[in-house]
Motif scaffolding. Structure first.
Motif, short mmCIF file in Angstrom:
data_model
loop_
_atom_site.label_atom_id
_atom_site.label_comp_id
_atom_site.label_asym_id
_atom_site.label_seq_id
_atom_site.Cartn_x
_atom_site.Cartn_y
_atom_site.Cartn_z
N ALA A 141 -12.10 4.16 -4.98
CA ALA A 141 -11.50 5.20 -4.14
C ALA A 141 -10.11 4.77 -3.67
O ALA A 141 -9.19 5.59 -3.59
CB ALA A 141 -12.40 5.49 -2.93
N GLU A 142 -9.96 3.48 -3.36
CA GLU A 142 -8.67 2.98 -2.90
C GLU A 142 -7.62 3.05 -4.01
O GLU A 142 -6.45 3.37 -3.77
CB GLU A 142 -8.80 1.53 -2.42
N GLU A 143 -8.03 2.77 -5.23
CA GLU A 143 -7.10 2.81 -6.36
C GLU A 143 -6.70 4.25 -6.68
O GLU A 143 -5.54 4.52 -7.00
CB GLU A 143 -7.74 2.13 -7.57
N CYS A 144 -7.64 5.17 -6.56
CA CYS A 144 -7.32 6.59 -6.74
C CYS A 144 -6.35 7.07 -5.66
O CYS A 144 -5.41 7.83 -5.94
CB CYS A 144 -8.58 7.43 -6.70
N GLN A 145 -6.59 6.60 -4.44
CA GLN A 145 -5.70 6.98 -3.34
C GLN A 145 -4.29 6.43 -3.57
O GLN A 145 -3.29 7.09 -3.25
CB GLN A 145 -6.25 6.47 -2.01
N TYR A 146 -4.20 5.25 -4.16
CA TYR A 146 -2.90 4.66 -4.45
C TYR A 146 -2.10 5.53 -5.41
O TYR A 146 -0.90 5.74 -5.24
CB TYR A 146 -3.09 3.25 -5.02
N PHE A 147 -2.77 6.08 -6.43
CA PHE A 147 -2.08 6.98 -7.35
C PHE A 147 -1.50 8.18 -6.60
O PHE A 147 -0.33 8.53 -6.78
CB PHE A 147 -3.03 7.48 -8.45
N SER A 148 -2.31 8.82 -5.77
CA SER A 148 -1.86 10.01 -5.05
C SER A 148 -0.72 9.68 -4.10
O SER A 148 0.26 10.43 -4.00
CB SER A 148 -3.02 10.63 -4.27
N LYS A 149 -0.84 8.55 -3.39
CA LYS A 149 0.20 8.15 -2.44
C LYS A 149 1.51 7.84 -3.16
O LYS A 149 2.60 8.20 -2.70
CB LYS A 149 -0.26 6.92 -1.64
N LEU A 150 1.41 7.16 -4.30
CA LEU A 150 2.61 6.82 -5.07
C LEU A 150 3.26 8.08 -5.63
O LEU A 150 4.49 8.23 -5.57
CB LEU A 150 2.24 5.85 -6.20
N GLN B 261 -4.62 4.94 3.86
CA GLN B 261 -5.41 5.32 5.01
C GLN B 261 -6.00 4.08 5.68
O GLN B 261 -6.32 3.10 5.02
CB GLN B 261 -6.52 6.28 4.62
N ALA B 262 -6.17 4.17 6.99
CA ALA B 262 -6.62 3.00 7.76
C ALA B 262 -7.99 2.51 7.29
O ALA B 262 -8.29 1.33 7.36
CB ALA B 262 -6.66 3.34 9.24
N SER B 263 -8.81 3.41 6.80
CA SER B 263 -10.16 3.02 6.38
C SER B 263 -10.20 2.36 5.01
O SER B 263 -11.22 1.86 4.58
CB SER B 263 -11.08 4.25 6.37
N SER B 264 -9.06 2.40 4.31
CA SER B 264 -9.03 1.86 2.96
C SER B 264 -8.77 0.36 2.95
O SER B 264 -8.04 -0.16 3.80
CB SER B 264 -7.94 2.56 2.13
N LYS B 265 -9.38 -0.31 1.99
CA LYS B 265 -9.10 -1.72 1.81
C LYS B 265 -7.74 -1.87 1.14
O LYS B 265 -7.45 -1.17 0.17
CB LYS B 265 -10.18 -2.36 0.95
N PRO B 266 -6.90 -2.77 1.63
CA PRO B 266 -5.59 -2.93 0.99
C PRO B 266 -5.73 -3.46 -0.43
O PRO B 266 -6.55 -4.35 -0.70
CB PRO B 266 -4.89 -3.95 1.90
N LEU B 267 -4.93 -2.92 -1.35
CA LEU B 267 -4.94 -3.39 -2.73
C LEU B 267 -4.02 -4.60 -2.86
O LEU B 267 -2.97 -4.66 -2.24
CB LEU B 267 -4.47 -2.28 -3.68
N LYS B 268 -4.40 -5.54 -3.68
CA LYS B 268 -3.54 -6.67 -3.96
C LYS B 268 -2.35 -6.20 -4.80
O LYS B 268 -2.45 -5.27 -5.60
CB LYS B 268 -4.30 -7.76 -4.71
N GLU C 236 -0.82 -3.80 -12.10
CA GLU C 236 -1.65 -3.45 -13.26
C GLU C 236 -1.81 -1.94 -13.37
O GLU C 236 -1.69 -1.36 -14.46
CB GLU C 236 -3.02 -4.11 -13.14
N LEU C 237 -2.07 -1.30 -12.23
CA LEU C 237 -2.29 0.14 -12.24
C LEU C 237 -1.00 0.89 -12.58
O LEU C 237 -1.02 1.85 -13.36
CB LEU C 237 -2.80 0.60 -10.87
N LEU C 238 0.12 0.44 -12.02
CA LEU C 238 1.39 1.10 -12.31
C LEU C 238 1.73 0.98 -13.80
O LEU C 238 2.21 1.93 -14.42
CB LEU C 238 2.50 0.51 -11.45
N GLN C 239 1.47 -0.19 -14.37
CA GLN C 239 1.71 -0.38 -15.80
C GLN C 239 0.82 0.56 -16.62
O GLN C 239 1.28 1.19 -17.59
CB GLN C 239 1.43 -1.83 -16.20
N LYS C 240 -0.43 0.69 -16.23
CA LYS C 240 -1.36 1.59 -16.93
C LYS C 240 -0.89 3.03 -16.83
O LYS C 240 -0.83 3.74 -17.84
CB LYS C 240 -2.76 1.45 -16.31
#
Length: 235
Positions: free
Chosen positions: A95-104, A128-135, A141-145
């Motif tokens: 869920a955190e990685e999906c949220q990163y896509f939307s935020k970016l 979001q405050a409830s999300s675990k921070p991504l390394k 890796e996600l941006l490259q993908k």
């Protein structure tokens, strides 16, 4: 020819967005393998794509040609017609990685020229405050993908909206970021990083305004004399 069409569609899905050079590299061995004449021109390739689209439109898929000014290139984009930011990134991700896509996506789209410095993709994304921070390594890796999939494009240490985002997420982008992202008033398709009227600053696709100016010499938006040079700068 049907086997060629199926093979080419699979290649489009795998590559997400294709230059004409890549299209030729795919079609040459594919047509040779099935003993079918290879489309000999861009017009023939467009005709082939139109035939494929007739067979996949009911499946929520589409192949779309798009001019991409940042690269001064035209790409063939594989797109899902019902895509949203949530559905784009949800395959096999947290869920955190999906949220990163939307935020970016939203961060880039909210900028006036729809790009950010490369480090802004890692340092300035507020989750979001409830999300675990991504390394940071995982973000990279996600941006490259997502760049390989055509959703983003990295050029000169800047991250831009990619050709697949402009096709697949055009409704979302124009609806949620209408202050920066608008449709060309001549063709009604999304336009970014192209040519603007010197008087009203309204943006058009270069090819659209070039065709229009063959009939009239005024801006179709403000009615003033068109003075912006049509040719791209070589500087």
């Amino acid at each position: 020819m049907e086997l060629v069409k199926r093979g080419f569609l699979r290649a489009c899905k795998n590559h997400s967005f294709l230059s004409f050079e890549l299209i030729d590299d795919i079609l040459a061995p594919l047509c040779a393998n099935h003993k079918t004449p290879k489309p000999a021109s861009k017009e023939a390739i467009r005709a082939l794509v139109a035939e494929i689209n007739d067979t996949i439109s009911d499946l929520g898929q589409s192949l779309v040609f798009i001019k991409y000014p940042i690269k001064a290139a035209e790409y063939l984009v594989y797109a899902k017609t019902d895509a949203t930011p949530d559905s784009v990134a949800n395959t096999g991700l947290t869920a955190e990685e999906c949220q990163y896509f939307s935020k970016l996506l939203d961060k880039i789209a909210s900028e006036e020229d729809c790009h950010i410095a490369w480090n802004g993709a890692y340092n300035d994304i507020i989750m979001q405050a409830s999300s675990k921070p991504l390394k940071k390594s995982r973000m990279q890796e996600l941006l490259q993908k997502w760049t390989q999939m055509g959703y983003f494009m990295e050029v000169d240490e800047r991250i831009y909206l990619g050709p697949r985002s402009l096709v697949e997420l055009s409704f979302y982008l124009s609806s949620n970021h209408g202050e920066n992202i608008k449709n060309c008033t001549l063709c009604k398709c999304l336009v970014l990083w192209d040519i603007r009227c010197a008087s009203c600053n309204i943006q058009f696709h270069r090819e659209c305004i070039q065709t229009y100016l063959q009939r009239r010499d005024i801006c179709p938006s403000c009615g003033n004399l068109w003075t912006t040079p049509i040719r791209r700068s070589t500087g």
